[in-house]
Design a protein around this motif. Structure first.
Motif, PDB file in Angstrom:
ATOM      1  N   THR A 176      38.023 -40.777  10.635  1.00  0.00           N
ATOM      2  CA  THR A 176      37.104 -39.644  10.579  1.00  0.00           C
ATOM      3  C   THR A 176      37.049 -39.032  11.970  1.00  0.00           C
TER       4      THR A 176
ATOM      5  N   THR B 244      28.565 -36.824  10.454  1.00  0.00           N
ATOM      6  CA  THR B 244      28.370 -37.830   9.398  1.00  0.00           C
ATOM      7  C   THR B 244      27.339 -38.867   9.807  1.00  0.00           C
TER       8      THR B 244
ATOM      9  N   PHE C 243      28.306 -44.917   3.125  1.00  0.00           N
ATOM     10  CA  PHE C 243      29.246 -43.839   3.419  1.00  0.00           C
ATOM     11  C   PHE C 243      30.502 -44.076   2.603  1.00  0.00           C
TER      12      PHE C 243
ATOM     13  N   VAL D 207      26.233 -40.718   1.781  1.00  0.00           N
ATOM     14  CA  VAL D 207      27.004 -39.603   2.333  1.00  0.00           C
ATOM     15  C   VAL D 207      28.450 -39.793   1.927  1.00  0.00           C
TER      16      VAL D 207
ATOM     17  N   ASN E 194      32.340 -37.827   2.246  1.00  0.00           N
ATOM     18  CA  ASN E 194      33.194 -36.763   2.776  1.00  0.00           C
ATOM     19  C   ASN E 194      34.457 -36.673   1.940  1.00  0.00           C
TER      20      ASN E 194
ATOM     21  N   GLN F 280      31.050 -32.244   2.613  1.00  0.00           N
ATOM     22  CA  GLN F 280      30.156 -33.389   2.771  1.00  0.00           C
ATOM     23  C   GLN F 280      28.971 -33.243   1.830  1.00  0.00           C
TER      24      GLN F 280
END
Length: 407
Positions: free
Chosen positions: A240, A248, A329, A354, A356, A402
Motif C-alpha cells: 500500500t 488508510t 483492513f 476499511v 481498498n 476506499q
C-alpha cells in the motif's frame, strides 16, 4: 465492609530494591512477616534469613506454572518479593490479569527507571522506556530517533552489547551509552562508552542501559505517524503506497490497546504502522504467499514491531478462531466468496472496517455492500512529478477506491 476487603486481600506484592529487607517500608515488612508463603527469584529469596522456614516458591519457566501455583493458594497469605515497582514491567502487571486487584495489596519501591533518572538527572516524563527482559531486542528499533533518551531494562549482561549493535546498524553508532548496575545497592556502578566502540564484557546481569541517540549519518527516519517511506519496506510490489497508507491508517483510527486484522497483508505495512502508532496496539497479518510472509516478518523486526502476529493462510478460512478485532483492513481478496461476510461477522460492534480496491470487479462489490450498510466511499487519486525528457510531467498512480464503514 473494611473487614471483608481486608480478608479478601490474600496476596501481597512487595517491591524490594538492592538494599534488601532493610529498605522495605513498614507496610512491606508487615506484609512479609504475616505471609505463610513467599514467592520470588533466587536473588530475592536469598535476602531472607536462613532460619526462615516458611514455604518458598521460586519462579519457574514457563512463568505461567508459577502463576498457577500462586492462584492454587488463594486464601492463604502469600507474599511476592519483586524488583522495584511491580507495576512497571513487573510481575504485578502479570498477576492483576487473572487475579482481581481487590484481592491484592501492592507496595512498590522506586522503579529502576526512577533510580536511573535520579542518577543521570533525566526527566522520566521525557524518556523512552522499554524492557528487553524476555522480549525481542528488535523492540528497540521502534524508539530510535535523533535526540531520543532511552532507558532499557536489560535481560542480562549481554543486552548492552546487543543494543550497541542495533544502534550501530541503524546509524546511531556515535550514541553515548551508560550501563547502570545494581542501582540502590552497595555494588552500584556505572559503565560509560559509545555504541560503535562498545567492548565491555564485565557487566552484571542486573543492569539498565541509558542511551542518548545521536545519528552518525543521514537517516531514513521512521516516525510514528502513518505513511513511512516506501523504501522502509521489503516488498514484491504488493505494498500500500505511502500516500494511500497514510489515508488508510487515518481511516482505521488506531487507538491504544486495540486489535487490527490486516487481511491480505502483502508486506505487512498497514499492520506494522498500526502497531507503531502506540506500543499497546496489536495486529494480526493474514497472508498466504510464502515470500510475502517472510517480508512481513523481516519488516516487523526492522521497524520495531516483532510482536506482530503472522497467520499463514487464505482468508476467510484463515480467519477462523482469531481473537475478535476492533478494526479490519481488507487490502486484497474482497472478491473471495464469504470473505466480507466473515470479517463483518467477526468485527466487534462499534468497530471499523476499511477496504481498498483498484479493480472494477472489486469496486462493484464495495458498491453493493455500501448500498446495504452505508459508510463512506472515497476515490483516492495521486499524481507525482516524473521526468518527461528534459521536463517534468505528472504521472498518475492507479486510483484507489476506499470504503470505510462502522459496525
Amino acid at each position: 465492609m473494611a473487614d471483608r476487603n481486608c480478608k479478601a486481600k490474600w496476596l501481597s506484592i512487595v517491591g524490594i530494591g538492592e538494599d534488601g529487607l532493610e529498605g522495605l517500608s513498614s507496610a512491606g515488612r508487615s506484609l512479609l512477616s504475616l505471609a505463610s508463603v513467599i514467592v520470588g527469584g533466587e536473588r530475592h529469596l536469598a535476602m531472607l534469613p536462613p532460619e526462615d522456614r516458611r514455604e518458598k516458591l521460586l519462579w519457574t519457566s514457563p512463568l505461567q506454572d508459577s502463576v498457577n501455583e500462586i492462584i492454587r493458594r488463594r486464601g492463604q497469605s502469600v507474599c511476592i518479593l519483586a524488583s522495584g515497582d511491580p507495576m512497571c514491567y513487573g510481575i504485578g502487571v502479570t498477576l492483576t490479569q487473572p487475579i482481581p486487584v481487590s484481592e491484592i495489596t501492592i507496595i512498590p519501591s522506586p522503579s529502576t527507571f526512577s533510580l536511573a533518572c535520579s542518577r543521570l538527572g533525566w526527566s522520566l516524563s521525557e524518556v523512552e522506556t522499554l524492557s528487553l527482559c524476555g522480549r525481542p531486542p528488535a523492540l528497540l528499533n521502534a524508539v530510535l530517533y535523533p535526540g531520543a533518551k532511552l532507558l532499557v531494562l536489560s535481560a542480562d549482561a549481554q543486552t548492552p552489547a546487543i543494543a550497541s549493535q542495533i544502534l550501530t546498524e541503524k546509524g546511531f553508532g556515535e550514541s553515548p551509552i551508560i550501563v547502570l548496575e545494581h542501582l540502590g545497592g552497595t555494588r552500584e556502578r556505572q559503565i560509560e562508552g559509545i555504541a560503535n566502540r562498545w567492548e565491555f564484557t564485565d557487566i552484571a546481569d542486573l543492569n539498565v542501559i541509558a542511551i542518548t541517540c545521536i545519528s552518525s549519518k543521514p537517516l531514513t527516519l521512521a516516525p510514528r505517524l502513518p505513511g513511512l517511506p516506501d523504501i522502509a519496506y521489503h516488498h514484491d510490489g504488493q505494498l500500500t503506497k505511502r500516500e494511500v497508507r497514510a489515508i488508510t491508517l487515518t481511516a482505521l483510527v488506531p487507538l491504544p490497546g486495540q486489535l487490527l486484522w490486516d487481511v491480505g497483508a502483502g508486506c505487512g505495512s498497514i499492520g506494522i504502522e498500526w502497531m507503531r502508532s502506540d506500543r499497546r496496539c496489536q495486529s494480526i497479518a493474514i497472508e498466504h504467499h510464502p515470500t510475502r510472509l517472510q517480508y512481513i516478518a523481516d519488516n516487523a523486526i526492522a521497524l520495531g514491531t516483532p510482536h506482530l502476529k503472522i497467520v499463514a493462510g487464505t482468508a476467510p478460512i484463515a480467519l477462523q478462531d482469531l481473537p475478535q478485532p476492533d478494526a479490519i483492513f481488507i487490502g486484497g481478496g474482497i472478491t473471495e466468496p464469504e470473505l466480507f461476510e466473515t470479517c463483518w461477522s467477526a468485527l466487534r460492534p462499534g468497530g471499523r472496517l476499511v477496504s481498498n480496491t483498484v479493480t472494477i470487479e472489486s469496486e462493484l462489490i464495495l458498491l453493493q455492500w455500501h448500498s446495504k450498510l452505508g459508510g463512506e466511499l472515497t476515490r483516492i487519486g495521486i499524481q507525482k512529478a516524473e521526468p518527461i525528457g528534459k521536463f517534468l510531467g505528472w504521472k498518475a498512480m492507479a486510483p484507489v477506491t476506499q470504503w470505510v464503514v462502522v459496525k
